[in-house]
Every structure is written in C-alpha cells, then in structure tokens.
Design a protein around this motif. Sequence first.
Motif, PDB file in Angstrom:
ATOM      1  N   TYR A 241      52.677  40.020  39.240  1.00  0.00           N
ATOM      2  CA  TYR A 241      51.613  40.762  38.600  1.00  0.00           C
ATOM      3  C   TYR A 241      51.788  40.679  37.103  1.00  0.00           C
ATOM      4  CZ  TYR A 241      50.874  42.628  43.228  1.00  0.00           C
ATOM      5  OH  TYR A 241      50.635  42.765  44.566  1.00  0.00           O
TER       6      TYR A 241
ATOM      7  N   LEU B 270      41.709  48.449  34.773  1.00  0.00           N
ATOM      8  CA  LEU B 270      42.383  49.741  34.691  1.00  0.00           C
ATOM      9  C   LEU B 270      41.827  50.565  33.536  1.00  0.00           C
ATOM     10  CD1 LEU B 270      44.610  51.437  35.984  1.00  0.00           C
ATOM     11  CD2 LEU B 270      46.125  50.627  34.203  1.00  0.00           C
TER      12      LEU B 270
ATOM     13  N   LEU C 151      34.252  60.597  44.525  1.00  0.00           N
ATOM     14  CA  LEU C 151      34.259  59.642  45.632  1.00  0.00           C
ATOM     15  C   LEU C 151      33.926  58.243  45.135  1.00  0.00           C
ATOM     16  CD1 LEU C 151      32.606  61.177  48.790  1.00  0.00           C
ATOM     17  CD2 LEU C 151      34.707  59.858  48.646  1.00  0.00           C
TER      18      LEU C 151
ATOM     19  N   ALA D 116      36.822  56.846  43.485  1.00  0.00           N
ATOM     20  CA  ALA D 116      37.876  56.510  44.446  1.00  0.00           C
ATOM     21  C   ALA D 116      37.607  55.139  45.056  1.00  0.00           C
ATOM     22  CB  ALA D 116      37.943  57.575  45.537  1.00  0.00           C
TER      23      ALA D 116
ATOM     24  N   LEU E 159      38.260  52.498  42.569  1.00  0.00           N
ATOM     25  CA  LEU E 159      39.690  52.231  42.380  1.00  0.00           C
ATOM     26  C   LEU E 159      40.222  51.326  43.493  1.00  0.00           C
ATOM     27  CD1 LEU E 159      42.143  52.854  40.632  1.00  0.00           C
ATOM     28  CD2 LEU E 159      42.691  54.713  42.164  1.00  0.00           C
ATOM     29  N   ILE E 160      39.768  51.579  44.714  1.00  0.00           N
ATOM     30  CA  ILE E 160      40.212  50.723  45.817  1.00  0.00           C
ATOM     31  C   ILE E 160      39.819  49.273  45.526  1.00  0.00           C
ATOM     32  CG2 ILE E 160      39.950  50.230  48.280  1.00  0.00           C
ATOM     33  CD1 ILE E 160      39.557  53.199  48.737  1.00  0.00           C
TER      34      ILE E 160
ATOM     35  N   VAL F  86      41.986  47.796  42.709  1.00  0.00           N
ATOM     36  CA  VAL F  86      43.380  47.489  43.059  1.00  0.00           C
ATOM     37  C   VAL F  86      43.444  46.296  44.015  1.00  0.00           C
ATOM     38  CG1 VAL F  86      45.473  48.382  44.115  1.00  0.00           C
ATOM     39  CG2 VAL F  86      44.191  49.792  42.557  1.00  0.00           C
ATOM     40  N   VAL F  87      42.472  46.198  44.904  1.00  0.00           N
ATOM     41  CA  VAL F  87      42.449  45.001  45.767  1.00  0.00           C
ATOM     42  C   VAL F  87      42.305  43.752  44.900  1.00  0.00           C
ATOM     43  CG1 VAL F  87      41.168  43.774  47.545  1.00  0.00           C
ATOM     44  CG2 VAL F  87      41.576  46.204  47.787  1.00  0.00           C
TER      45      VAL F  87
ATOM     46  N   PHE G  53      43.229  43.416  41.908  1.00  0.00           N
ATOM     47  CA  PHE G  53      44.491  43.237  41.190  1.00  0.00           C
ATOM     48  C   PHE G  53      45.543  42.580  42.079  1.00  0.00           C
ATOM     49  CE2 PHE G  53      48.554  45.398  39.737  1.00  0.00           C
ATOM     50  CZ  PHE G  53      48.753  44.552  38.658  1.00  0.00           C
ATOM     51  N   THR G  54      45.646  43.072  43.314  1.00  0.00           N
ATOM     52  CA  THR G  54      46.697  42.517  44.176  1.00  0.00           C
ATOM     53  C   THR G  54      46.352  41.100  44.632  1.00  0.00           C
ATOM     54  OG1 THR G  54      45.705  43.583  46.083  1.00  0.00           O
ATOM     55  CG2 THR G  54      47.502  44.743  45.026  1.00  0.00           C
ATOM     56  N   LYS G  55      45.085  40.749  44.600  1.00  0.00           N
ATOM     57  CA  LYS G  55      44.729  39.394  45.013  1.00  0.00           C
ATOM     58  C   LYS G  55      44.868  38.394  43.870  1.00  0.00           C
ATOM     59  CE  LYS G  55      43.622  40.447  49.205  1.00  0.00           C
ATOM     60  NZ  LYS G  55      44.648  40.232  50.228  1.00  0.00           N
TER      61      LYS G  55
ATOM     62  N   LEU H  78      46.781  35.243  44.910  1.00  0.00           N
ATOM     63  CA  LEU H  78      48.068  35.612  45.499  1.00  0.00           C
ATOM     64  C   LEU H  78      47.962  35.790  47.005  1.00  0.00           C
ATOM     65  CD1 LEU H  78      49.251  38.246  42.912  1.00  0.00           C
ATOM     66  CD2 LEU H  78      50.070  35.922  43.181  1.00  0.00           C
ATOM     67  N   GLY H  79      46.800  36.212  47.435  1.00  0.00           N
ATOM     68  CA  GLY H  79      46.608  36.405  48.864  1.00  0.00           C
ATOM     69  C   GLY H  79      45.280  35.790  49.260  1.00  0.00           C
ATOM     70  N   GLU H  80      45.016  35.849  50.537  1.00  0.00           N
ATOM     71  CA  GLU H  80      43.790  35.232  51.014  1.00  0.00           C
ATOM     72  C   GLU H  80      42.586  36.105  50.665  1.00  0.00           C
ATOM     73  OE1 GLU H  80      41.753  33.911  55.131  1.00  0.00           O
ATOM     74  OE2 GLU H  80      43.869  34.455  55.182  1.00  0.00           O
TER      75      GLU H  80
ATOM     76  N   LEU I 179      35.896  39.574  53.013  1.00  0.00           N
ATOM     77  CA  LEU I 179      36.508  40.504  52.079  1.00  0.00           C
ATOM     78  C   LEU I 179      35.668  40.620  50.818  1.00  0.00           C
ATOM     79  CD1 LEU I 179      38.857  42.354  51.357  1.00  0.00           C
ATOM     80  CD2 LEU I 179      40.037  40.389  50.398  1.00  0.00           C
TER      81      LEU I 179
END
Lengths: 509, 512
Positions: free
Chosen positions: B86, B148, B186, B189, B192-193, B196-197, B199-201, B223-225, B230
Amino acid sequence: MDLETLLSFDWSVMAPEFIILGVATLLSLLDLFLPKKIDRRLLGWLGFASILVALGFLVGMYDKDPMQVTTILYETYRLDSFAMAFKTLILVGAAFVMLMAISYEPKEGLKEYRGEFFYLLLLGVLGAMIMSSSGDLITLFVGLELLSLASYVLAGLRKKNLQSNEAAMKYVINGGIATAITLFGMSYVYGLTGTTNLQEMWITLSQINARDMQYLLVIAFMMMFVGLSFKLATAPFHMWAPDVYQGAPTPVTAFLAVVSKTAGFIIVLRLFVTLFFPTRSAEGSSMLFSMGEFIAVLAVASMIIGNFVALRQRNVKRMFAYSGVAHAGYLLVPLATVNFIFIFEAMWFYLVAYLFMNIGALAVLQVVTAQDDSEDLSRFAGLYQRSPLLAVLMSVFLLSLAGIPGTAGFIGKLSIFVGAISEPTNAYVLASVLILTTVVSYFYYFGIMTQMFFRPAASQEKIHVPVGIWITVFVCALGTLLLGILPGLALDMFGSNFDILRDIFETDN
Amino acid sequence: MNSIFLTALIFAPLLGILVLLFTPKTNVEAIKIVGFLATLPSLVLALIAFWQYKAGAGLEQFAIKHEWITFGNKDLTGEIYGSQVYQPISFELGVNGFSLVMILLTAVLSTLAAIASIHVKKEWKGYFILFLLLQIGMLGVFAAENLLLFFFFFELTLIPMFFLIGKWGYFEKESAAYRFLIYNGLGSAILLIVFVVLFTKTGTMNIAEITAMFTGNSDAMFLGEVSDDLRMGLLIALLVAFGIKLPIVPLHSWMLKVHVQAPPSIVMLHAGVLLKIGAFGLIRFGVGIFPEQFDQLAFILAILGVVNLLYGAFLALIQTDFKMVLAYSSISHMGIVLIGLAALNEAGIQGAIFQVVSHGFIAALLFFLIGVMYERTGTTDIGKLGGLAKAMPLTAGFFLVGAMASLGLPGMSGFVSEFLAFMGLFNEMPVVAAVGTLGIILTAAYLLRAVLGMTFGTKAAGYGEKVVDLRGVEYIPVFAMLFFIILIGVYPSILAQPLQDTINAIILGIGG
C-alpha cells in the motif's frame, strides 16, 4: 535456584514492575501508619508519579537492540516488543485513571478507603504488566488473577452504596467462573504439550499432526477464548459489564473499560498467536485461521448487540458499557481475519485511540454526575451553557467514539477495516457489519451531544472540575485529535520500534 | 507543484474560527463581522485562481502533495515489502476545471450565506464557528486529490450541519438534524466501503491513479482480482451513496426536512453546494472510474432522472408551503443532472455540470429571499402571503426573476443547462427525453403558481402591517447571485471554457 543464578538475571528489564510494586507496598504502609488527618490524596499523587517513572523506564528500553528479546527467570518473563508496546498502553491508561481516582468524590465520601483505592489500582496495573510480559502460562495466569482480584475489590469500593456492592458481587462470581473456564482450557494445552512455557508449547504443537489431537485443541481454544472473552466484555459474555460499570466508582469503570480490556486483548493475542498460529488444523492450514469463523461470529454478535442495546439506555454508564461491548467487537475483527500485515498494528492503534477517547469521556462523565447519584442522560442537558469547554471536549471524545474523521477513532476503525477487506482475507461481511453498526452508534453518541448543546440546563450552576480531571481531559482530547490528524506519530513509532511477530517466534535464545 | 495556495484557500476560514474563539460571546457585532470577513480570503483566492486559469495558466501550480499516513506494510516476518503493498496515503490537494468552478461557487455562496446570516437569532459565536467549519469541509471536498481526504472533508460537512440544523433551525429541527445525520451517515458509510475496496485493490488512494488503473490507462497491476461484477457492485454502491446526497428519489426524504427546518442561510449552502457534492462525486468517481459500467446503467439512470424530474415537479405543484415547493423543485432539478449524465455525451455532461452550478446560484437566491420574507412576515405559507407585491415590491420582483431563472427562461443560467442536458439525452434516448420535457412545463406551472400566488392578488391577513422591503446589506447577495445567473445565461462560455478540459477527459474515459 542459588543466589548466583538469581543474580545472573538481567533484573533491570523488570524495573517498571519493581517501581509499581515498591510504591504500592509503600502506599499500603503509609496508609496504615499515617495519622488520619493527613489527606490521602497525597498518596494518589505519589502513585501517579510512580506510574510516570515506570513509564519513563519503559520508554528508555525502546532503544535496546530491537531484535534482542530479553528473557529472565527461565523464560517465564519476556521483555519483547509486544510487551513493551502494550505495557506502554497500560501505564498511560493507568496514569489517567489515577488522576481520575485522585479527583473522585462520591456523595457519601471516600475518606476511609481512599488509601486502599490507590494501592489496589497499582496492584491491578502490576498484574496487567506481568500479563504483557509473561512467557509462561503460569505467569500469565498469575498476572490475570492479580488484575482480577484488584478489580473485584475496586468495583465494590463504595461500601455504603448498594449498587457498588452488587457490582462487586456480580463481578467476583462471574469472574471466578470465567477464570475457571480459562484454566480448564489451559490444562488441555498443558496436557498435550507437557510444558507451561509458551515457547516450548508452540514448538511442540507445531509438530503435532495427528488428527485425534485436533478436537482436544479445539476444545482448549474454545475454553480459553470463552474464559477470556469475559475480560474483553464481548457478547455473549458481556452480561456483567453494564451492572459492574454502573455500580463501580467511575475511575474504576474507566480502569475496567480501558486498562483491564487492554490487558484482556494482550493475553488473547499473546496466547492465541503463539499457541495456535504454528499449529496445523485438520485441513492443514494454521489453526488460528480455521478458528477465525468462530471469532468472527462473536465479533458480529458484539458489534450488533453492543450498539443496538446501547440505543435503549438512559443511564450513561450503562450506555458506555454497551458501547464498550461494541468496541470490543470491532477489536475482534482483526483477530478473526488474522491479516498479519495488520493485526498488531491495527489492534494496538485502536487500543491507543480507545484509551484516549474512552477515558476522556468517562472523566467528563465523572464530573458531570458528581453532584448526586444520578447518571441519567439528562444530567448532560445544557452542559454547553454550564461549561462550554467541557462540552466541546466531550464532543471530541464522542465524535471519536463514533468514528468521525479527524479523530483517532476514525483512523483506528479505518486500519481495522482495511485489514479486514484487503487480500487475502477479504472479509467483506465482517467489515460491512463494522461500518454499518458504526452508523447505528451515531444515534446514541449524538444523543449525548443533543443533550449537551440543544437542551436547556436544569441549573445554571457552574461545574466544579478538579485539576486532575482537567489534566486528563485535556491530554486525552489532545491525543484524540492529534492521532486523528497525524496518525503517523503513533503508527511510525510502532512500526519502527516494534517487530512483534518476529519476537514472538524468536527461538534462538 | 507543492504550493501552499490551495491549502491556504481551503483552511483560511480556520483563521476566523481562531479569532472567534477569543471573541467574547456578548460582542455580537464583532462576531458577525469576523464571521463575514473570514469567508473572504477563500473567495479572493478562488477568484485569483479562476482568473489565472482563464488567462491560460496551468492548474498544476496550485497542487500540493505531502506524505501523510502509512499503514500495513510489514509482512509476516516483519519485513517491509520491497515495493510497498500500500502506497503511503498523501495529503494531496489539486484542482481541475470542474473542481475549480465548484470551489468558486462554494466560496461565493459561503460569503453570501454569511451575509444572509444576519437573520440568525441567537448564539452567533457558535453559529459562525460551525459555519466556517462547514465552509472548510465544502471547499476541501472539491480539492481533494485522494479518496481518504475526500472522505475526510465529506464527513467534515456532516458534523457542523447536524448542529446548525439542530440548534438554529425551526420547530422540528432536531428530528430534521437526526434524519440528516442518519441518511448521510449511511451514505458515507457506503462510500467508505467503496473507497477502501478501491484502496485494497489498487494500493493507492490517489484518485487519478485509481482512475487510470480502472480505465486501463496505467501500467500498474491490481493487487487483487477486480471482476466486472465487483465493478458494477462498486458503482451501484456509489450511486446509492451519492444518490442520498443528490438526492435521487427514493432516498430524498431527509432533504425535504432539511430544506424546511434549517435556517435559510444554511439552506442556501445546502441547496447550493452540499447537494452538488452528490453530482460531483457521481461525475468524478462514477463516470470517471467506472465508465463501462456507467454506460450499462445509463438507461436506468435516465429513467431515474426523469422520475426525479416529474416526481419533484408534481409534488411541488400541490404544496402550500413555499419552502416545500422549493424543496421539491430542488429534487426535480437534480433530475436534470441525472438526465445529462445518463446521456453520456458531450452535451449531456456539459448540461449536467452547468445545471450543478446554475442551480447552486438559483436555489441560493430563492432561499435567501425566503429568509428575508420569513423574517418580515413570520410565515412561508403561500395562502397567507397573497399580495406581497404591495408591501415588498422589490422582494416580490426578485422572487419572480428567480422563478424565471429556475424554470429556464432563455438568457438565464437555467436555460443553458436544461437545453444542453435535454439535447444530450435526445441524441441517445429520444423517448425518455420526450417524457422528461413534460417536467419543464410542470416546472413553469408550479413556480408561477407559487410565486404569483404570493405576490399578486389582494393582501392576505397572514402578516402584519409593518413589512419592510429589502434593505441595506440584503441587496448584496441578491445582486451578486443575479449577476452570476445572468452572466452564465448570456455568456455560457465563461463556464464552458474552463470546464472543457474536464469534459474532454470524461468523454475520453467513456471512449466516446
């Protein structure tokens, strides 16, 4: 063990523990022999100073060669980075609690017991410190019991108060059962490995491949986890928390909510990562991973039960108890997903954030509810008119607890969240529950703010805030905001000083 | 690179907050003046930036980048990854044509809303501190270069709004504040999900890098599929998150309450800027990062847009409270933004962006006038306000002008945006567009019914005798907003030119 061996140990690594122990003994003697008319608060300040000195010694040890783990007393006591990182937390939390305790003034007075209040607190802290440093099941257990016993007495410190009595009673009985269950689980691991030393245990366990053993290990895992869940106050083992939080004197509530909970996570991390990560499960993967689902269920239950039941509470201390259950649920998420890039960092940072925000909030709660015995939500009505500064600082803590950006609570949640849904764990459900229950928590945290800012005050009387509380509240607010805006301050310190996983599995010495 | 310019622009109101903190509560005049003055530095800086950009200067000169947070870069054995998984999250601000226009809009409306705050009745100190905090949040959202930071500013608008509605609003202020908080909580929220997804991808929070990776314009590896499913899921989540803000019809109920219960000066900002964050986000993240999936959803979006347009217009037609008319009118007008976006061609997107800016000024103007009127008469009920033109001829006149702008009279900003949006949609989905045009007729009907009902006719007994017309500083916001409305109306290229680069970039992204 002769004198020579005894002297050969590097006792200096236990310096913080010795200081706390020494001062606790000193305080008990002073309390006994000092004339009645001398204000026992002096003892409190002495205790506070001793915590600071211990903290100073501990921070001094950071500079030691980080790859070197020091063990003494035949590896029952380890000073590794795990111990240092979490012991720092315990001491900082204890310092705040001590300040709150010095300023604590219940309606019926606390004159006779004030002395014991302070040295019992110190003993509890000592127990938590031993837990973080133990390399052996026995020391681990001794530390746990020292902490628990001190907490039982502390919870019932207001001897003339019915609720306090009830709290102590409930706590002792529940705690006793939990301890028994933990011990039962521990006996299984001992039986399987024939040793109580954690290092030797994981080496033995990592070589076990027989499938027959799996069931025994699963039972051991479950038993220990259930027993320790009590200390963490996670659902469904949280039932004691609301009553005890409510009945205990507020500084003790803070001690249970923060220091004791941190200690609980310390022992959980230490035990389960050391024992079950190297162990293969029946499918051949690490047992810690395969038990993840079990922990995940508890995490989800805690987040949901904690947040939803908190909505219905009128008593602020009970509300904080349930909010504590929810936060423990958040903290279980990294443990359930076992993402080793994140697990220690995320949990440590969250505990730091939780320490500042929760102690800060409880310190404000302590002065707001000081005048009478009522802890009803309406006690906060019009706080903004009575003491604008206190109201604003309380909002900082509440916003942080609710996880609003700009506060430490947000960064804590974010790092747990990122850990949960990054490769290879991809725990989307768990992560979504975390975020969505957070939104639910807005209701009750903002409910307190509604009281403080929107409702008129019942009396315009200024609130008397003792100096100890001011210090606590200011430092906590500063910490909450600073770590919210510049989380690097803590994260970098943690990243560059501590290398926990390597230390835990260091076998050379 | 690394100029302090944007940082200064965004955080300038902080100076005002600091001064206010040390101003005694009782010194009301000083507080009002400080509160107003504190909005000015941002405005001046925004004007300078816009001026320089119009004159041909590059926007990179305003950008700033600073390493901020690093986490999660140690692997199992505690080694730092060779190339970090990251990337460190940076504090990075920057602007493009679109966001610069939005920043200018925000700065202008903030200053005008600060003037409109003279009608606030109590606790000015707290009010202005929160007001300035809100301004920082709004400005920051448009300048954030990473997810962010965007989220940070996005949430920063939430907290002051909660208090501004809950404390300074009208009768049902607390329930309005809570509804605002929960709906938007909401929304953020979900946002944010998604963030972050992403970000992690991708391993980065930088919006430009993520956009490049998702549109295939980058060499960097995921980084991921990231499957098509998705992507679609993320886009739908974004639609819900920003749809709450915009608001898209089934998610709109909170916004009506806020429009009615919040103090007028705050509604000016809410209708003028905060709703636009939804549109801004949809354009920047929705169309920007997921162009293919957006294209697949275009038809549904067009339908949603038409539903918004007609639903808002029909309900506006039967309201008796002028605030409610305008609230539904806002919903209706946000439908046009959706329609323009759904068209996914140059004219459509241009129309959507124009509508975002234009509605910002028009809605702010109308809500300012409502504030003036409510202060004099104590009511916003259309029936009780008949014959207003006699007592307050200027106010009534400006109401009429505002209504004209809102219903899209040529020569005013509303016309340009509606025209472009519908032109875009007629090219792609003529039938849907034809149904949508019905909304324009309805708009004329409900606005004229409401405004004429208030201004003409015999004087109703709903308000007292001593009703005075516009006076003093109240002229400033009215004329300023009218100036912009007409300027954009008769000379649209003042907006079109700075926006062109952004629109080109979007068009390039969707491959058309």
